[in-house]
Scaffold this active site. Structure first.
Site, PDB file in Angstrom:
ATOM      1  N   HIS A 167       0.868  -1.178   0.000  1.00 56.59           N
ATOM      2  CA  HIS A 167       0.000   0.000   0.000  1.00 56.59           C
ATOM      3  C   HIS A 167       0.909   1.234   0.000  1.00 56.59           C
ATOM      4  CE1 HIS A 167      -2.723   3.008   1.806  1.00 56.59           C
ATOM      5  NE2 HIS A 167      -3.733   2.196   1.564  1.00 56.59           N
ATOM      6  N   ASP A 217       3.295  -4.275   8.051  1.00 55.02           N
ATOM      7  CA  ASP A 217       2.087  -3.468   7.872  1.00 55.02           C
ATOM      8  C   ASP A 217       0.902  -4.411   8.056  1.00 55.02           C
ATOM      9  OD1 ASP A 217      -0.188  -2.292   6.880  1.00 55.02           O
ATOM     10  OD2 ASP A 217       0.708  -1.600   5.001  1.00 55.02           O
ATOM     11  N   GLN A 240      -4.398  -4.969   7.154  1.00 55.32           N
ATOM     12  CA  GLN A 240      -5.371  -6.018   6.824  1.00 55.32           C
ATOM     13  C   GLN A 240      -5.143  -7.271   7.672  1.00 55.32           C
ATOM     14  OE1 GLN A 240      -7.819  -5.324   4.759  1.00 55.32           O
ATOM     15  NE2 GLN A 240      -6.996  -3.395   3.996  1.00 55.32           N
ATOM     16  N   LYS A 264     -10.518  -0.486  10.500  1.00 55.11           N
ATOM     17  CA  LYS A 264     -10.779  -1.674   9.675  1.00 55.11           C
ATOM     18  C   LYS A 264     -11.174  -2.860  10.565  1.00 55.11           C
ATOM     19  CE  LYS A 264      -7.276  -0.323   6.281  1.00 55.11           C
ATOM     20  NZ  LYS A 264      -7.995   0.299   5.164  1.00 55.11           N
ATOM     21  N   CYS A 320      -4.771   2.502  -3.594  1.00 54.71           N
ATOM     22  CA  CYS A 320      -3.500   2.983  -3.015  1.00 54.71           C
ATOM     23  C   CYS A 320      -2.391   1.966  -3.249  1.00 54.71           C
ATOM     24  CB  CYS A 320      -3.645   3.289  -1.528  1.00 54.71           C
ATOM     25  SG  CYS A 320      -4.782   4.632  -1.198  1.00 54.71           S
TER      26      CYS A 320
END
Lengths: 411, 153
Positions: free
Chosen positions: A126, A203, A206, A229, A369
């Site tokens: 991303h 990261d 998700q 999220k 993104c």
């Protein structure tokens, strides 16, 4: 809750936003990779804080401040539990994943990188896990290197040993891709990175949503994720970092809350995590995220994951029958999370999204993104359906029906 | 198609321009080029004009994007061949008014085929798609006028 009892229709009822019609049709919300909806328990927790306990944290003797501080710090503990952090003081509140990654790039990177050092990221990232490293590379004259993707949007790891060098100082990689759903072998990458002395940031924007995260098992040094999220509010996120690294790092923002003693010319810093939390924090956000973690823990991440796998298997089956569809990302369900990126014939993803929206079906259209991923597949955009704990097979059917409309218009 | 709004958005003329865009090629003899992109969605075009004196001798474009953005710029370029700068400017302004819901503008026959895009004004998030080409045109005209230090007349 056991897996057999899992009922997405009942879970849906916990989410007020899902109980509405859009353009005259019951809403089908399939844009969960962008942000999730919020359960009533989260809305109630935020409301209760503002209605009853509203006060600043860590600086009042009075009762309301005590209550606010307690709720705020309890949330930190809940979040630590969610990712199995060994010590809750390793949880730093941020605005989200983006701020967490920037905090490491600047707070750790500026002091530890110099000309010729290497930063390793991947084409799958991303923009939030690309641009901060580009900025750091420009400021330190370090070199930015990339892990490439194969035709299924998986990281090419065959040459990992050669891409990692004795100059590699940091490896920053997503746990789960937001654009394709690819699940990356972060444990394996971490082991290889550590072997050359590099630190690893994951990261988890998700990852922390769709799979059980154990930062100690992964072995990484930093893990970043967002609250919104994960059924929590916007504007709150988390950077988890190994205590020794956090203690050695310089603060990025100065101000109240992050100091120990302030003198005329210099000051000393508060201990971790307060050292990185200058100013009045997003108290309601942290409390809301804590409530989200409670809510999700009750259902169980393993159950959510199993449900998403079932939905994914159903959706991949149904979508692959749609004439003219092209689905991007890993074909094996074991290698992908609850995201399906696709294009359909000549129809542009924006047009797909508009036509689905008229049917009450919300999907994302665009580059997500992840412009490097789009470029890898030679497209400028895809449509993306992303699922979560409340997604039903009927939702998938509505998506497939909507795509029939797209074909009717675009042929 | 069962939704009247969708029928009005995706008129045959728009789909036809999307599938067979006019003037979509590099213009080697261009005198001005404007690159316009929508970073939110990734639509992008490069509008290329050959301007001679007070008029546009040739207009071409390259780019990619949704049906609305590509059809709008395709239709626009068909209107720009040989158009006076002042007329091109007026066309851009009139079209922009129609996109912002001005019903009088939407009745204006001077917009010609471009009136097929009126339905876009009912889809607020898509208006910027339709305006991509015209925004580029207005930039090009501003640049041209700025270069000669004059005004459009």
């Amino acid at each position: 809750m056991t897996a057999a009892m899992y009922d997405p229709v009942r879970i849906r009822k916990d989410f007020p936003t899902l109980e509405q019609t859009v353009n005259g049709k019951p809403l089908v919300y399939l844009d969960n990779a962008a942000t999730s909806q919020k359960p009533q328990a989260v809305l109630d927790a935020i409301d209760a804080y503002y209605q009853r306990d509203n006060a600043n944290v860590h600086r009042g003797i009075h009762e309301l401040s005590r209550r606010a501080t307690l709720a705020y710090e309890e949330a930190r503990g809940k979040v630590a539990g969610w990712i199995h952090a060994p010590d809750e003081s390793e949880i730093i509140w941020t605005r989200g994943t983006t701020e967490a990654i920037n905090l490491v790039a600047i707070g750790w990177g500026l002091d530890n990188l110099s000309e010729g050092d290497e930063i390793l990221i991947s084409v799958l990232e991303h923009h939030a896990n690309i641009v901060p490293w580009q900025i750091l590379a420009a400021r330190t004259k370090a070199t930015l290197r990339y892990l490439e993707l194969d035709e299924q949007g998986r990281l090419v790891l065959d040459d990992l040993e050669s891409v990692l060098t004795d100059r590699t100082r940091v490896v920053a990689i997503s746990h789960v891709s937001n654009s394709l759903g690819t699940i990356n072998p972060v444990k394996e990458i971490t082991r290889a990175a550590h072997a050359v002395g590099a630190i690893v940031l994951v990261d988890g924007a998700q990852g922390a949503v769709h799979t059980r995260v154990d930062v100690q098992d992964l072995g990484c040094d930093f893990y970043a994720f967002s609250g919104h999220k994960l059924c929590g509010p916007t504007g709150i996120g988390v950077l988890w970092g190994r205590k020794d690294l956090l203690e050695a790092m310089s603060p990025v923002q100065g101000g109240g809350e992050m100091i120990h003693i302030v003198g005329r010319d210099e000051s000393s810093w508060a201990a971790v995590p307060q050292k990185f939390e200058a100013g009045t924090p997003n108290i309601a956000g942290a409390i809301g995220l804590g409530a989200a973690v409670d809510y999700l823990s009750q259902i169980g991440i393993e159950n959510i994951e199993a449900h998403e796998k079932e939905i994914m298997a159903y959706a991949m089956g149904r979508l692959s029958e749609v004439p003219g569809i092209r689905i991007y990302g890993p074909t094996s369900l074991e290698e992908r999370s609850a995201v399906i990126s696709f294009t359909l014939g000549d129809a542009h993803p924006h047009d797909i999204s508009t036509i689905l929206d008229m049917d009450g079906v919300a999907v994302r259209a665009g580059h997500h993104c992840a412009q490097l991923v789009m470029k890898h597949f030679g497209v400028s955009a895809t449509a993306r359906a992303s699922f979560y704990l409340y997604t039903t097979k009927e939702d998938v059917d509505r998506l497939v029906d909507g795509l029939g409309q797209v074909t009717a218009i675009f042929g | 198609m069962n939704s009247p709004q969708l029928s009005s958005l995706y008129q045959q003329l728009i789909l036809e321009h999307y599938r067979n865009p006019r003037n979509k090629e590099e213009l080697d003899a261009k005198t001005v080029e404007i690159h316009m992109a929508n970073p939110v969605c990734g639509d992008e075009i490069r509008l290329q004009l050959r301007i001679e004196g007070d008029h546009i001798a040739e207009a071409k474009f390259v780019g990619s994007g949704c049906s609305i953005s590509q059809a709008a710029v395709s239709m626009m370029t068909t209107r720009l061949q040989g158009a006076k700068l002042v007329d091109a400017d007026a066309l851009a302004k009139r079209f922009t008014e129609m996109m912002h819901g001005d019903e009088i503008a939407a009745q204006d026959k001077s917009l010609g085929d471009l009136r097929a895009l009126e339905g876009v004004s009912k889809f607020p998030v898509r208006i910027k798609c339709a305006l991509l080409g015209f925004d580029a045109l207005q930039e090009a005209l501003k640049k041209e006028v700025g270069d000669v230090g004059g005004e459009l007349h």
